[in-house]
Design a protein around this motif. Structure first.
Motif, PDB file in Angstrom:
ATOM      1  N   ASP A 175       0.903  -1.156   0.027  1.00 41.80           N
ATOM      2  CA  ASP A 175       0.052   0.011   0.115  1.00 41.80           C
ATOM      3  C   ASP A 175       0.775   1.180   0.048  1.00 41.80           C
ATOM      4  O   ASP A 175       0.641   2.056  -0.601  1.00 41.80           O
ATOM      5  N   THR A 176       1.889   1.161   0.693  1.00 38.71           N
ATOM      6  CA  THR A 176       2.923   2.459   0.619  1.00 38.71           C
ATOM      7  C   THR A 176       3.721   2.584  -0.622  1.00 38.71           C
ATOM      8  O   THR A 176       3.763   3.564  -1.228  1.00 38.71           O
ATOM      9  N   MET A 177       4.147   1.439  -1.137  1.00 40.98           N
ATOM     10  CA  MET A 177       5.193   1.435  -2.383  1.00 40.98           C
ATOM     11  C   MET A 177       4.067   1.738  -3.526  1.00 40.98           C
ATOM     12  O   MET A 177       4.885   2.300  -4.573  1.00 40.98           O
ATOM     13  N   ILE A 178       3.211   1.107  -3.782  1.00 38.93           N
ATOM     14  CA  ILE A 178       2.190   1.505  -4.934  1.00 38.93           C
ATOM     15  C   ILE A 178       2.125   3.274  -4.998  1.00 38.93           C
ATOM     16  O   ILE A 178       2.146   3.609  -6.280  1.00 38.93           O
ATOM     17  N   GLN A 179       2.158   3.912  -4.070  1.00 38.51           N
ATOM     18  CA  GLN A 179       2.229   5.196  -3.942  1.00 38.51           C
ATOM     19  C   GLN A 179       3.399   5.502  -4.728  1.00 38.51           C
ATOM     20  O   GLN A 179       3.594   6.696  -5.465  1.00 38.51           O
ATOM     21  N   ASN A 180       4.599   5.147  -4.439  1.00 36.70           N
ATOM     22  CA  ASN A 180       5.807   5.466  -4.999  1.00 36.70           C
ATOM     23  C   ASN A 180       5.856   5.211  -6.507  1.00 36.70           C
ATOM     24  O   ASN A 180       6.642   5.918  -7.301  1.00 36.70           O
ATOM     25  N   VAL A 181       5.327   4.173  -6.623  1.00 38.09           N
ATOM     26  CA  VAL A 181       5.083   3.794  -8.224  1.00 38.09           C
ATOM     27  C   VAL A 181       4.406   4.540  -9.103  1.00 38.09           C
ATOM     28  O   VAL A 181       4.857   5.259 -10.006  1.00 38.09           O
ATOM     29  N   LEU A 182       3.212   5.127  -8.481  1.00 35.25           N
ATOM     30  CA  LEU A 182       2.496   6.236  -9.216  1.00 35.25           C
ATOM     31  C   LEU A 182       3.381   7.663  -9.535  1.00 35.25           C
ATOM     32  O   LEU A 182       3.321   8.193 -10.249  1.00 35.25           O
ATOM     33  N   ALA A 183       4.034   7.733  -8.354  1.00 32.00           N
ATOM     34  CA  ALA A 183       4.734   9.162  -8.340  1.00 32.00           C
ATOM     35  C   ALA A 183       6.060   8.847  -9.441  1.00 32.00           C
ATOM     36  O   ALA A 183       6.564   9.847 -10.058  1.00 32.00           O
ATOM     37  N   TRP A 184       6.505   7.543  -9.518  1.00 31.91           N
ATOM     38  CA  TRP A 184       7.771   7.550 -10.453  1.00 31.91           C
ATOM     39  C   TRP A 184       7.260   7.453 -12.034  1.00 31.91           C
ATOM     40  O   TRP A 184       8.055   7.603 -12.720  1.00 31.91           O
ATOM     41  N   LEU A 185       6.070   6.957 -12.262  1.00 30.17           N
ATOM     42  CA  LEU A 185       5.560   6.732 -13.735  1.00 30.17           C
ATOM     43  C   LEU A 185       5.838   8.097 -14.289  1.00 30.17           C
ATOM     44  O   LEU A 185       5.487   9.135 -13.911  1.00 30.17           O
ATOM     45  N   PRO A 186       6.347   8.080 -15.764  1.00 31.10           N
ATOM     46  CA  PRO A 186       6.404   8.968 -16.461  1.00 31.10           C
ATOM     47  C   PRO A 186       5.019   9.813 -16.995  1.00 31.10           C
ATOM     48  O   PRO A 186       4.554   9.487 -18.240  1.00 31.10           O
ATOM     49  N   LEU A 187       4.530  10.490 -16.167  1.00 30.85           N
ATOM     50  CA  LEU A 187       3.161  10.904 -16.346  1.00 30.85           C
ATOM     51  C   LEU A 187       3.032  12.608 -16.634  1.00 30.85           C
ATOM     52  O   LEU A 187       2.121  13.217 -16.605  1.00 30.85           O
ATOM     53  N   ASP A 188       4.033  13.135 -17.053  1.00 35.74           N
ATOM     54  CA  ASP A 188       4.150  14.520 -17.446  1.00 35.74           C
ATOM     55  C   ASP A 188       4.087  15.313 -16.134  1.00 35.74           C
ATOM     56  O   ASP A 188       3.137  16.551 -16.235  1.00 35.74           O
ATOM     57  N   ASP A 189       4.115  14.849 -15.055  1.00 39.32           N
ATOM     58  CA  ASP A 189       3.944  15.764 -13.556  1.00 39.32           C
ATOM     59  C   ASP A 189       2.479  16.058 -13.488  1.00 39.32           C
ATOM     60  O   ASP A 189       2.129  17.112 -13.184  1.00 39.32           O
ATOM     61  N   ALA A 190       1.689  15.062 -13.854  1.00 36.55           N
ATOM     62  CA  ALA A 190       0.078  15.420 -13.742  1.00 36.55           C
ATOM     63  C   ALA A 190      -0.397  15.885 -12.449  1.00 36.55           C
ATOM     64  O   ALA A 190      -1.137  16.461 -12.421  1.00 36.55           O
ATOM     65  N   LYS A 191       0.445  15.347 -11.264  1.00 37.05           N
ATOM     66  CA  LYS A 191       0.068  15.816 -10.175  1.00 37.05           C
ATOM     67  C   LYS A 191       0.264  17.220  -9.551  1.00 37.05           C
ATOM     68  O   LYS A 191      -0.135  17.663  -8.537  1.00 37.05           O
ATOM     69  N   LYS A 192       1.459  17.665 -10.292  1.00 34.99           N
ATOM     70  CA  LYS A 192       1.996  18.905  -9.808  1.00 34.99           C
ATOM     71  C   LYS A 192       1.066  20.103 -10.479  1.00 34.99           C
ATOM     72  O   LYS A 192       0.434  20.010 -11.435  1.00 34.99           O
TER      73      LYS A 192
END
Length: 262
Positions: free
Chosen positions: A245-262
């Protein structure tokens, strides 16, 4: 986000099966959740389950729907039973299903992007093996793969007569020599590393108390010698859902998504 359970027929498997799907939804008045929805077909993460699980498990054991909302990414979670994402010697064609039929069907049902740079795979344990297998065997289709506590040295497992899963592995691989084959992640890693074609980004993590830690070290050392863009994380952790549950958050942050969250 929209959460859907999709029941459908698979030609590859010759049976009805299911997948759980999370789709981005832009909301304005929802309390306690920030949603992002990108224009156009959705970038997609194929999120794979482990040996004792099914297509519902990521939703039941983690907050994957909440985590994905901030990134505007679709999550496809298929059912593959205990197949190790392989065309089984004594069973069904789960590799054909996961690598060919499923992406096409999912895109026919939902507005998912078919572009390589928009497609990724991740999974835990058996699913970590499946995710790296997708990324390394089909680098033309997947831009990145992530393994959480993955069963990454399957050749060594099949060669160990004392492995408690030897009966299951015999059902999957039969008498085939796995080492050096397209079911061997170390072979696939070397082939992709030395080929002129596209190379997926890889992310790997494993808890230091995990029973698969040694196998993960074997893959890590090979990946560090390769030409691939490789990220590795480790720390205290066992083979359990609190860690994933913790590490899947790191995976999502690592994915090349063009900084969608920022």
């Amino acid at each position: 986000m929209a959460l859907l359970t999709c029941n459908f027929y698979s030609e590859s498997l010759g049976l009805s099966t299911s997948m759980n799907v999370i789709l981005p939804q832009q909301t304005r008045s929802q309390i306690g959740l920030k949603n992002v929805k990108r224009p156009g077909p959705h970038k997609t993460l194929y999120l794979l389950h482990g040996l004792s699980d099914d297509d519902t498990i990521w939703v039941r054991r983690t907050s994957i729907e909440r985590y994905a909302a901030a990134y505007g990414i679709a999550i496809v979670m298929p059912q593959v039973h205990r197949s190790f994402y392989t065309d089984m010697a004594y069973g069904e064609k789960y590799w054909e299903f996961i690598s060919e039929e499923l992406p096409e069907l999912a895109r026919s049902f939902f507005p998912l992007s078919a572009e390589r740079e928009d497609n990724f795979a991740a999974g835990l344990s058996m699913g970590g093996y499946g995710a790296f297998k997708l990324a390394l065997r089909r680098p033309d289709l997947f831009a990145a793969g992530a393994s959480l506590s993955g069963a990454l040295d399957i050749a060594a497992m099949t060669e160990n007569p004392d492995n408690p899963r030897s009966g299951l592995l015999q059902t999957i691989f039969g008498d085939k020599k796995v080492r050096g084959s397209e079911d061997d992640l170390l072979f696939l890693l070397d082939r992709v590393s030395n080929s002129p074609g596209p190379k997926p980004k890889l992310y790997q993590c494993c808890g230091t108390e995990d029973f698969l830690y040694r196998d993960n070290q074997t893959f890590k050392q090979a990946a560090e010698r390769s030409s691939l863009d490789f990220t590795y994380e480790e720390g205290p952790g066992e083979h359990e859902w609190g860690y994933w549950d913790t590490m899947i958050q790191n995976v999502l942050a690592w994915l090349p998504l063009d900084d969608a969250k920022k």
